[in-house]
Each structure stands twice: as C-alpha cells, then as structure tokens.
Scaffold this motif. Structure first.
Motif, PDB file in Angstrom:
ATOM      1  N   LYS A 189      -5.739   2.868 -15.087  1.00  0.00           N
ATOM      2  CA  LYS A 189      -6.308   4.737 -15.330  1.00  0.00           C
ATOM      3  C   LYS A 189      -7.283   4.529 -13.389  1.00  0.00           C
ATOM      4  N   ASP A 190      -7.655   6.073 -13.386  1.00  0.00           N
ATOM      5  CA  ASP A 190      -8.898   6.322 -12.289  1.00  0.00           C
ATOM      6  C   ASP A 190      -9.093   5.423 -11.161  1.00  0.00           C
ATOM      7  N   TYR A 191      -7.342   5.190 -10.895  1.00  0.00           N
ATOM      8  CA  TYR A 191      -7.459   4.306  -9.321  1.00  0.00           C
ATOM      9  C   TYR A 191      -7.950   5.112  -8.332  1.00  0.00           C
ATOM     10  N   THR A 192      -8.673   4.664  -7.437  1.00  0.00           N
ATOM     11  CA  THR A 192      -9.426   5.655  -6.281  1.00  0.00           C
ATOM     12  C   THR A 192      -8.110   6.125  -5.151  1.00  0.00           C
ATOM     13  N   LEU A 193      -7.600   7.303  -4.837  1.00  0.00           N
ATOM     14  CA  LEU A 193      -6.531   7.327  -3.452  1.00  0.00           C
ATOM     15  C   LEU A 193      -7.522   6.528  -2.696  1.00  0.00           C
ATOM     16  N   LYS A 194      -6.431   5.632  -2.054  1.00  0.00           N
ATOM     17  CA  LYS A 194      -6.571   4.787  -0.371  1.00  0.00           C
ATOM     18  C   LYS A 194      -5.683   4.126  -0.073  1.00  0.00           C
ATOM     19  N   GLN A 195      -5.262   3.709   0.608  1.00  0.00           N
ATOM     20  CA  GLN A 195      -4.443   2.694   1.509  1.00  0.00           C
ATOM     21  C   GLN A 195      -4.306   1.579   0.718  1.00  0.00           C
ATOM     22  N   THR A 196      -2.938   0.856   0.321  1.00  0.00           N
ATOM     23  CA  THR A 196      -3.702  -0.475  -0.671  1.00  0.00           C
ATOM     24  C   THR A 196      -2.229  -1.115  -0.261  1.00  0.00           C
TER      25      THR A 196
ATOM     26  N   PRO B  60      -0.678   6.369   0.068  1.00  0.00           N
ATOM     27  CA  PRO B  60      -0.364   7.554  -0.559  1.00  0.00           C
ATOM     28  C   PRO B  60      -0.298   8.841   0.207  1.00  0.00           C
ATOM     29  N   GLY B  61       0.295   9.518  -0.434  1.00  0.00           N
ATOM     30  CA  GLY B  61       0.024  11.495   0.322  1.00  0.00           C
ATOM     31  C   GLY B  61      -0.496  11.832   0.178  1.00  0.00           C
ATOM     32  N   GLY B  62      -1.716  12.360   1.137  1.00  0.00           N
ATOM     33  CA  GLY B  62      -3.210  12.575   1.742  1.00  0.00           C
ATOM     34  C   GLY B  62      -3.829  12.076   2.190  1.00  0.00           C
ATOM     35  N   LEU B  63      -3.109  11.504   2.461  1.00  0.00           N
ATOM     36  CA  LEU B  63      -4.055  10.423   3.488  1.00  0.00           C
ATOM     37  C   LEU B  63      -2.960  10.223   4.933  1.00  0.00           C
ATOM     38  N   PRO B  64      -3.172  10.359   6.374  1.00  0.00           N
ATOM     39  CA  PRO B  64      -2.222   9.030   7.314  1.00  0.00           C
ATOM     40  C   PRO B  64      -2.947   7.972   7.268  1.00  0.00           C
ATOM     41  N   HIS B  65      -1.089   7.854   7.741  1.00  0.00           N
ATOM     42  CA  HIS B  65      -1.669   6.368   8.469  1.00  0.00           C
ATOM     43  C   HIS B  65      -0.762   6.172   9.363  1.00  0.00           C
ATOM     44  N   GLY B  66      -0.738   4.485  10.136  1.00  0.00           N
ATOM     45  CA  GLY B  66      -0.533   4.355  11.586  1.00  0.00           C
ATOM     46  C   GLY B  66      -0.382   2.486  11.913  1.00  0.00           C
TER      47      GLY B  66
ATOM     48  N   GLY C 162      -0.650  -4.607 -11.700  1.00  0.00           N
ATOM     49  CA  GLY C 162      -0.646  -4.642  -9.996  1.00  0.00           C
ATOM     50  C   GLY C 162      -2.423  -4.187  -9.969  1.00  0.00           C
ATOM     51  N   LEU C 163      -3.017  -4.376 -10.495  1.00  0.00           N
ATOM     52  CA  LEU C 163      -4.617  -4.334  -9.728  1.00  0.00           C
ATOM     53  C   LEU C 163      -4.890  -5.585  -9.324  1.00  0.00           C
ATOM     54  N   GLN C 164      -4.529  -6.810  -9.695  1.00  0.00           N
ATOM     55  CA  GLN C 164      -4.650  -7.912  -9.877  1.00  0.00           C
ATOM     56  C   GLN C 164      -4.852  -8.577  -8.190  1.00  0.00           C
ATOM     57  N   TYR C 165      -4.643  -7.826  -7.711  1.00  0.00           N
ATOM     58  CA  TYR C 165      -3.599  -8.167  -6.309  1.00  0.00           C
ATOM     59  C   TYR C 165      -4.091  -7.066  -5.273  1.00  0.00           C
ATOM     60  N   VAL C 166      -4.637  -6.316  -5.350  1.00  0.00           N
ATOM     61  CA  VAL C 166      -4.850  -5.314  -4.619  1.00  0.00           C
ATOM     62  C   VAL C 166      -6.067  -5.973  -3.812  1.00  0.00           C
ATOM     63  N   ASP C 167      -6.287  -6.116  -2.480  1.00  0.00           N
ATOM     64  CA  ASP C 167      -6.979  -6.664  -0.922  1.00  0.00           C
ATOM     65  C   ASP C 167      -8.204  -5.360  -1.162  1.00  0.00           C
ATOM     66  N   GLU C 168      -9.223  -5.549  -1.425  1.00  0.00           N
ATOM     67  CA  GLU C 168      -9.939  -4.400  -1.084  1.00  0.00           C
ATOM     68  C   GLU C 168     -10.549  -4.339   0.118  1.00  0.00           C
ATOM     69  N   ASN C 169      -9.870  -5.083   0.878  1.00  0.00           N
ATOM     70  CA  ASN C 169     -10.430  -4.780   2.608  1.00  0.00           C
ATOM     71  C   ASN C 169      -9.628  -3.929   2.926  1.00  0.00           C
ATOM     72  N   TYR C 170      -8.474  -3.297   2.364  1.00  0.00           N
ATOM     73  CA  TYR C 170      -7.226  -3.025   3.394  1.00  0.00           C
ATOM     74  C   TYR C 170      -7.451  -1.641   3.884  1.00  0.00           C
ATOM     75  N   PRO C 171      -8.306  -1.031   2.950  1.00  0.00           N
ATOM     76  CA  PRO C 171      -8.390   0.421   3.878  1.00  0.00           C
ATOM     77  C   PRO C 171      -9.284   0.619   5.064  1.00  0.00           C
ATOM     78  N   MET C 172     -10.388  -0.381   5.382  1.00  0.00           N
ATOM     79  CA  MET C 172     -11.267  -0.767   6.331  1.00  0.00           C
ATOM     80  C   MET C 172     -10.473  -1.056   7.359  1.00  0.00           C
ATOM     81  N   SER C 173      -9.409  -1.047   7.674  1.00  0.00           N
ATOM     82  CA  SER C 173      -8.424  -2.942   8.873  1.00  0.00           C
ATOM     83  C   SER C 173      -7.731  -1.380   9.221  1.00  0.00           C
ATOM     84  N   TRP C 174      -8.104  -0.569   9.861  1.00  0.00           N
ATOM     85  CA  TRP C 174      -7.840   0.516  10.664  1.00  0.00           C
ATOM     86  C   TRP C 174      -9.105   0.480  11.368  1.00  0.00           C
ATOM     87  N   LYS C 175     -10.480   0.354  11.358  1.00  0.00           N
ATOM     88  CA  LYS C 175     -11.650   0.108  11.640  1.00  0.00           C
ATOM     89  C   LYS C 175     -11.141  -1.032  13.674  1.00  0.00           C
TER      90      LYS C 175
END
Length: 385
Positions: free
Chosen positions: A67-74, A332-338, A372-385
C-alpha cells in the motif's frame, strides 16, 4: 503458438471407440483453450480423469500489493538470496504483480515434489536461472535445463524433479495465454524466416510416462487465489497417448538469435513471448551497433503507457551500475529512465556484449508486493546523480 505433436498410442480419429486390452474403453479427455476456439490436445487415459477420491483442505494463496508505495525507479536487490525455503510452491515469493501478470523468485531446497500441481487460473513461464531437471506432466517427460523458458499452459498437471538443489528460478504467472509473437508468425501459425527462433528450438515432452498403480495421488490446484487439495486413487499420468498443439514446452534463451542493426535497436526486437497486457523479451549476447558514430548504450526513454522490468541473469550491463545477477529493476511509466552517468561515453567503441537478461514490459501499472518491499534498494532512485 506451438506445433502439432503426438506421443504414445491414439485412435485413427477423434471421439471414436478406443479400447484397452481388456475390452474397456480408454477415457478420452479434450484439453482446450478459449472454449473450443483455441489450441487444444486430446488425451487418452486408462482411468477417467474425473474420479475424485477426496476433496481436501483449501488455503488462501495470494500475495498482497504494498500500500502507498511511492512512484519511483525501483531496484529489488535479490542477488544475495540463496534459498527461499521449502518445496517448489513454498519457495515462490511474488515480488511484482498486476491484474495480468506476476513475477516471483523461487529458490527451492527440496529436489522433488511429493505431489502434483495444477495452476487452474494462469499460464506459467518458469525461467531456469540455475539448475537442471525434469518436468513430468500428463503430456510426458520434458528435460529442462539452465537458461530454459518452460512454458506451462494452465490446467497442466505437473511435478518437478531437479538434479540437485539449491537452484534459482524466475516464475511468471500469466492470467492470459502465453504465445509466440504474432508478427513472427504467418497466417497459418508457422514462425517466419526472420523470427529470432523457430520450431526447431521449441522442445515438447519427448517421452510418455504411463503410471498405472493405484494409491493416494495428491494434486494441489490453484484457483481463484486459493490452493485446493484433491486426492485421486489413480495417477493423473495414466495416459497411453495424446496429440495436439497444447502442451508444456521449453525454449532456451541461448537459442534466441538476436536482431542487430547499424544504430541502437528498440526493445521490441528482443521480444520472445506475447500475452494480453504484457510481453517477455530476451537480452542475449550480441554484436553492438555498427554505424561509425553509433552509441551502444540505450537512449533515455519515457514510458507513456508501460512499466518495464529487467531481471538480470548474467554479464555486465553497460547501462547499469550496482546491479548483480538475480536482481530486478522496475522503471514505471511516468518517469524517464536511461543509462547511469558515465555509461554512455564508456559504451562508445564497444563491439559486443555478453549480457543476459529477461525483460517484462506491462501495458498497465506493475506493483511491488508486500514481500517485495524487503528487497527495495532505497538509494536506487538517486543513482543517476
């Protein structure tokens, strides 16, 4: 679409008398898809497949969406998971799902199943990351090995026997039929010349297994997100023959022939299977683009109407950093990835790749489950910095 196959003894026509040595009739069973308008097979049993000795317990078998999982690259960092415990069913851990499809890791510690399993609500695709063994079903014996996609139509009754454990499996459950891509088939269903694989690569069961002894045969049946225990006095593998186009089969990712070009090719060239709501693609060793100014790394991409999952099998993915074999990324759709920073310039001049990966693209949102929540890498969304 598979091709026509037959094993064992069958009568010269469908739906006519076919008698056993004692004069009694063999029990014919039609296993058909889409009512009577899809692919089908005709099976011939020593005993009627309808004779149930006992209906046992029913238990819930469903993975809840977080529930309430944030939109983010995962990034689901499952690379260090050695076992998920127990037998083939107990070891399934569904990590991603939507109304059309789910993806699970499965690392059993049991080499054999002491029961049979029937998925009555979904087709299944088992990708064997590590391991070798046999799939036994009413259609016969099928050798399966590392790198295989094992496609199992719904209602197939089967059990698995592995050469050794632990092993590493990716299990995809599909609420719609899994098929070869339509654009690679002619109007009669044959795979075309430019298809990345052909019928020679598809391996059906090769040997009929006819079990005649009486006993207590347990079949666990999944239906409506419940697991139901059914007990039979005779084996579901009591066939003397069958023929048709519906059966489990194996296709090795190593037999997928990549399509390449002068400039970077889009993901659909890697498509291996199709189903309503999603596709499965295979990234395999291949030569890179050969335009003199080609950039082998993929370009940035904004999904308008699809979510993209990559399951990393082997090799070094030049567009990603910090991802190991057996992990997932969800874009996910809604976010660019590359590509990750630095990987684009680094890819220029590269001639080939040895990467292996399974990709699933959905045409609707794909959700992380509670497991799946137990395997989420919280740093991944910021890994394009």
């Amino acid at each position: 679409m598979t091709y026509y196959h037959r094993l064992g003894e069958i009568p010269p026509k469908r739906h006519i008398q076919f008698r056993q040595p004692d004069g009694s009739l063999y029990a014919e069973e039609l296993v058909s898809s889409r009512g009577f308008s899809g692919i089908y097979s005709n099976l011939y049993h020593i005993n009627p497949p309808t004779r149930v000795e006992k209906v046992g317990k029913s238990t819930p078998w469903k993975e809840e969406i977080a529930k309430d999982y944030t939109l983010k690259q995962t990034h689901l960092n499952t690379s260090k998971v050695e076992t998920t415990g127990g037998d083939y069913l107990e070891a399934r851990k569904v990590l991603l799902k939507n109304k059309d499809v789910s993806m699970a890791i499965c690392h059993p510690t049991s080499r054999k199943m002491d029961y049979c399993y029937k998925n009555g609500q979904a087709d299944e695709v088992i990708f064997i990351h590590d391991g070798n063994g046999y799939l036994y079903s009413q259609f016969g014996k099928l050798r399966i090995k590392q790198g295989d996609y094992v496609v199992i139509p719904r209602t197939t009754i089967y059990r698995l026997e592995w050469d050794e454990v632990p092993l590493k499996l990716l299990v995809i459950e599909s609420n719609h039929p899994v098929e070869t891509p339509k654009r690679y088939r002619n109007e009669l269903g044959q795979l075309l010349e430019h298809s990345p694989y052909c019928e020679r690569d598809i391996r059906p069961p090769s040997e009929l297994v006819t079990e005649r002894d009486k006993g207590d045969y347990l079949v666990k049946i999944k239906h409506e997100d419940m697991l139901h225990d059914y007990h039979y006095e005779t084996s579901p593998f009591d066939l003397v023959g069958w023929d048709g186009n519906l059966y489990p089969y194996a296709l090795s990712i190593h037999d997928f022939e990549p399509i390449t070009g002068r400039i970077h090719q889009p993901p659909p060239v890697h498509q291996t299977f199709q189903a309503h709501g999603y596709v499965i693609c295979s990234f395999v060793p291949r030569l890179f683009d050969y335009h003199p100014q080609a950039i082998p790394a993929p370009y940035n991409h904004s999904n308008i109407d699809s979510d993209e999952v990559l399951y990393y099998v082997e090799g070094n993915f030049m567009s990603r950093k910090g991802i190991d074999r057996g992990s997932f990324t969800l874009h996910p759709g809604g976010l660019p990835h590359g590509p990750h920073p630095g990987t684009v310039e680094k890819s220029i001049g590269a001639k080939e790749t040895e990467e292996l990966a399974v990709m699933l693209d959905t045409f609707g949102p794909l959700y992380v489950t509670e497991t799946g929540l137990q395997y989420v890498d919280e740093n991944y969304p910021m890994s394009w910095k």
